[in-house]
Scaffold this motif. Structure first.
Motif, PDB file in Angstrom:
ATOM      1  N   UNK A  71      -8.727  -5.879  -9.265  1.00  0.00           N
ATOM      2  CA  UNK A  71      -7.498  -6.523  -8.802  1.00  0.00           C
ATOM      3  C   UNK A  71      -6.562  -5.482  -8.212  1.00  0.00           C
ATOM      4  N   UNK A  72      -5.644  -5.961  -7.402  1.00  0.00           N
ATOM      5  CA  UNK A  72      -4.640  -5.103  -6.788  1.00  0.00           C
ATOM      6  C   UNK A  72      -3.322  -5.855  -6.717  1.00  0.00           C
ATOM      7  N   UNK A  73      -2.224  -5.162  -6.950  1.00  0.00           N
ATOM      8  CA  UNK A  73      -0.905  -5.738  -6.755  1.00  0.00           C
ATOM      9  C   UNK A  73      -0.185  -4.889  -5.709  1.00  0.00           C
ATOM     10  N   UNK A  74       0.346  -5.551  -4.692  1.00  0.00           N
ATOM     11  CA  UNK A  74       1.031  -4.858  -3.612  1.00  0.00           C
ATOM     12  C   UNK A  74       2.517  -5.193  -3.653  1.00  0.00           C
ATOM     13  N   UNK A  75       3.339  -4.152  -3.668  1.00  0.00           N
ATOM     14  CA  UNK A  75       4.791  -4.311  -3.667  1.00  0.00           C
ATOM     15  C   UNK A  75       5.324  -3.857  -2.311  1.00  0.00           C
ATOM     16  N   UNK A  76       5.994  -4.755  -1.623  1.00  0.00           N
ATOM     17  CA  UNK A  76       6.562  -4.453  -0.305  1.00  0.00           C
ATOM     18  C   UNK A  76       8.079  -4.379  -0.442  1.00  0.00           C
ATOM     19  N   UNK A  77       8.641  -3.292   0.048  1.00  0.00           N
ATOM     20  CA  UNK A  77      10.080  -3.056  -0.056  1.00  0.00           C
ATOM     21  C   UNK A  77      10.755  -3.172   1.312  1.00  0.00           C
ATOM     22  N   UNK A  78      12.080  -3.245   1.299  1.00  0.00           N
ATOM     23  CA  UNK A  78      12.828  -3.350   2.551  1.00  0.00           C
ATOM     24  C   UNK A  78      12.617  -2.130   3.439  1.00  0.00           C
ATOM     25  N   UNK A  79      12.431  -0.976   2.802  1.00  0.00           N
ATOM     26  CA  UNK A  79      12.234   0.261   3.558  1.00  0.00           C
ATOM     27  C   UNK A  79      11.028   1.011   3.005  1.00  0.00           C
ATOM     28  N   UNK A  80      10.363   1.738   3.899  1.00  0.00           N
ATOM     29  CA  UNK A  80       9.247   2.567   3.474  1.00  0.00           C
ATOM     30  C   UNK A  80       7.933   1.801   3.391  1.00  0.00           C
ATOM     31  N   UNK A  81       6.883   2.537   3.078  1.00  0.00           N
ATOM     32  CA  UNK A  81       5.549   1.955   2.973  1.00  0.00           C
ATOM     33  C   UNK A  81       5.412   1.134   1.694  1.00  0.00           C
ATOM     34  N   UNK A  82       4.484   0.189   1.681  1.00  0.00           N
ATOM     35  CA  UNK A  82       4.279  -0.598   0.457  1.00  0.00           C
ATOM     36  C   UNK A  82       3.629   0.251  -0.631  1.00  0.00           C
ATOM     37  N   UNK A  83       3.644  -0.256  -1.835  1.00  0.00           N
ATOM     38  CA  UNK A  83       2.949   0.369  -2.952  1.00  0.00           C
ATOM     39  C   UNK A  83       1.829  -0.563  -3.385  1.00  0.00           C
ATOM     40  N   UNK A  84       0.612  -0.039  -3.402  1.00  0.00           N
ATOM     41  CA  UNK A  84      -0.540  -0.818  -3.840  1.00  0.00           C
ATOM     42  C   UNK A  84      -1.091  -0.194  -5.116  1.00  0.00           C
ATOM     43  N   UNK A  85      -1.116  -0.972  -6.174  1.00  0.00           N
ATOM     44  CA  UNK A  85      -1.588  -0.499  -7.476  1.00  0.00           C
ATOM     45  C   UNK A  85      -2.900  -1.209  -7.792  1.00  0.00           C
ATOM     46  N   UNK A  86      -3.939  -0.432  -8.126  1.00  0.00           N
ATOM     47  CA  UNK A  86      -5.287  -0.973  -8.315  1.00  0.00           C
ATOM     48  C   UNK A  86      -5.715  -0.899  -9.775  1.00  0.00           C
ATOM     49  N   UNK A  87      -6.592  -1.823 -10.141  1.00  0.00           N
ATOM     50  CA  UNK A  87      -7.123  -1.830 -11.504  1.00  0.00           C
ATOM     51  C   UNK A  87      -8.357  -0.943 -11.639  1.00  0.00           C
ATOM     52  N   UNK A  88      -8.984  -0.593 -10.517  1.00  0.00           N
ATOM     53  CA  UNK A  88     -10.207   0.191 -10.552  1.00  0.00           C
ATOM     54  C   UNK A  88      -9.954   1.686 -10.473  1.00  0.00           C
ATOM     55  N   UNK A  89     -11.012   2.446 -10.256  1.00  0.00           N
ATOM     56  CA  UNK A  89     -10.922   3.892 -10.121  1.00  0.00           C
ATOM     57  C   UNK A  89     -10.447   4.247  -8.711  1.00  0.00           C
ATOM     58  N   UNK A  90     -10.103   5.507  -8.462  1.00  0.00           N
ATOM     59  CA  UNK A  90      -9.678   5.891  -7.112  1.00  0.00           C
ATOM     60  C   UNK A  90     -10.713   5.590  -6.031  1.00  0.00           C
ATOM     61  N   UNK A  91     -11.998   5.492  -6.418  1.00  0.00           N
ATOM     62  CA  UNK A  91     -13.043   5.179  -5.449  1.00  0.00           C
ATOM     63  C   UNK A  91     -13.414   3.700  -5.462  1.00  0.00           C
ATOM     64  N   UNK A  92     -12.664   2.898  -6.216  1.00  0.00           N
ATOM     65  CA  UNK A  92     -12.900   1.463  -6.223  1.00  0.00           C
ATOM     66  C   UNK A  92     -13.887   0.974  -7.252  1.00  0.00           C
ATOM     67  N   UNK A  93     -14.371   1.852  -8.106  1.00  0.00           N
ATOM     68  CA  UNK A  93     -15.327   1.449  -9.125  1.00  0.00           C
ATOM     69  C   UNK A  93     -14.654   0.810 -10.328  1.00  0.00           C
ATOM     70  N   UNK A  94     -15.485   0.317 -11.231  1.00  0.00           N
ATOM     71  CA  UNK A  94     -14.979  -0.342 -12.427  1.00  0.00           C
ATOM     72  C   UNK A  94     -14.773   0.673 -13.546  1.00  0.00           C
ATOM     73  N   UNK A  95     -13.645   0.569 -14.220  1.00  0.00           N
ATOM     74  CA  UNK A  95     -13.356   1.382 -15.405  1.00  0.00           C
ATOM     75  C   UNK A  95     -12.692   0.451 -16.409  1.00  0.00           C
ATOM     76  N   UNK A  96     -13.447  -0.036 -17.405  1.00  0.00           N
ATOM     77  CA  UNK A  96     -12.901  -1.018 -18.349  1.00  0.00           C
ATOM     78  C   UNK A  96     -11.627  -0.565 -19.051  1.00  0.00           C
ATOM     79  N   UNK A  97     -11.438   0.738 -19.200  1.00  0.00           N
ATOM     80  CA  UNK A  97     -10.239   1.224 -19.883  1.00  0.00           C
ATOM     81  C   UNK A  97      -8.989   1.044 -19.036  1.00  0.00           C
ATOM     82  N   UNK A  98      -9.144   0.930 -17.733  1.00  0.00           N
ATOM     83  CA  UNK A  98      -7.989   0.751 -16.849  1.00  0.00           C
ATOM     84  C   UNK A  98      -7.509  -0.697 -16.803  1.00  0.00           C
ATOM     85  N   UNK A  99      -8.412  -1.634 -17.055  1.00  0.00           N
ATOM     86  CA  UNK A  99      -8.056  -3.047 -16.921  1.00  0.00           C
ATOM     87  C   UNK A  99      -6.853  -3.446 -17.775  1.00  0.00           C
ATOM     88  N   UNK A 100      -6.840  -3.143 -19.085  1.00  0.00           N
ATOM     89  CA  UNK A 100      -5.668  -3.534 -19.885  1.00  0.00           C
ATOM     90  C   UNK A 100      -4.395  -2.813 -19.465  1.00  0.00           C
TER      91      UNK A 100
END
Length: 207
Positions: A71-100
């Motif tokens: 999953x990913x949550x994207x926060x868009x602000x009035x100024x600057x680039x958005x922030x995208x926060x991911x549940x997976x690893x930096x390479x997009x893999x699964x890490x069960x410890x990150x999910x909670x």
């Protein structure tokens, strides 16, 4: 949201990005306070207040071939680039410890957004409508191509050219791929949600 007494800031270690093309996401510590969210990315850091938050989007993301949905949550602000926060690893893999950790971050974020800001912020689910239309077109093309391939296999099987036992594996593969594409389109369907009713069906899936 907006409790009577201030709450202590909370830290969450997750993979983040800003929408730019990257080889991998950045590992970051995000700090949620009652004023906003703080983090560091590419040498930039500081507080991004909820008063400048324009939209929040939660969407499901494909993990690796044999991994569950991320999953990913994207926060868009009035100024600057958005922030995208991911549940997976930096390479997009699964890490069960990150999910909670990701789920706790999403829930805490929504609790901390003040009601006056929540009233104007757009809370979105799924992918943008334009991207979803592309997925729908891909689904139609896949149904035509793989439906035709399935029909050809059945025709050859009925004519005795392909043994029934040999037909089963490719047919199951075609059906499985078609179901996967259909599920992707449905899970990515755009819409809105209420900040007090999070779209938990888009949260990262467990193995």
């Amino acid at each position: 949201m907006d409790p009577a007494e201030p709450r202590a800031p909370a830290d969450y270690d997750l993979a983040i990005g800003d929408g730019a093309m990257r080889r991998k996401l950045a590992e970051a510590r995000l700090t949620l306070s009652d004023e906003g969210i703080s983090y560091a990315l590419d040498g930039r850091d500081g507080l991004r207040p909820y008063s400048q938050l324009r939209s929040v989007r939660i969407q499901a993301i494909h993990g690796a071939k044999s991994n569950p949905w991320e999953a990913m949550i994207e926060l868009v602000f009035d100024r600057g680039l958005p922030l995208q926060v991911h549940s997976g690893t930096p390479l997009g893999g699964n890490d069960p410890e990150r999910d909670p950790v990701f789920i706790a971050f999403v829930e805490d974020l929504h609790r901390r957004i003040p009601p006056q800001d929540a009233a104007r912020i757009r809370f979105l689910r799924g992918v943008p409508e334009g991207r979803h239309r592309v997925l729908q077109i891909a689904l139609v093309i896949a149904l035509i191509v793989f439906g035709g391939a399935g029909g050809f296999i059945l025709l050859k099987t009925a004519g005795g050219t392909i043994p029934v036992a040999e037909m089963m594996f490719p047919m199951l593969g075609l059906i499985g791929f078609g179901v996967w594409i259909w599920h992707s389109v449905e899970k990515s369907k755009p819409g809105t949600y209420r900040p007090d009713r999070l779209p938990t069906d888009l949260f990262p899936e467990r193995d």
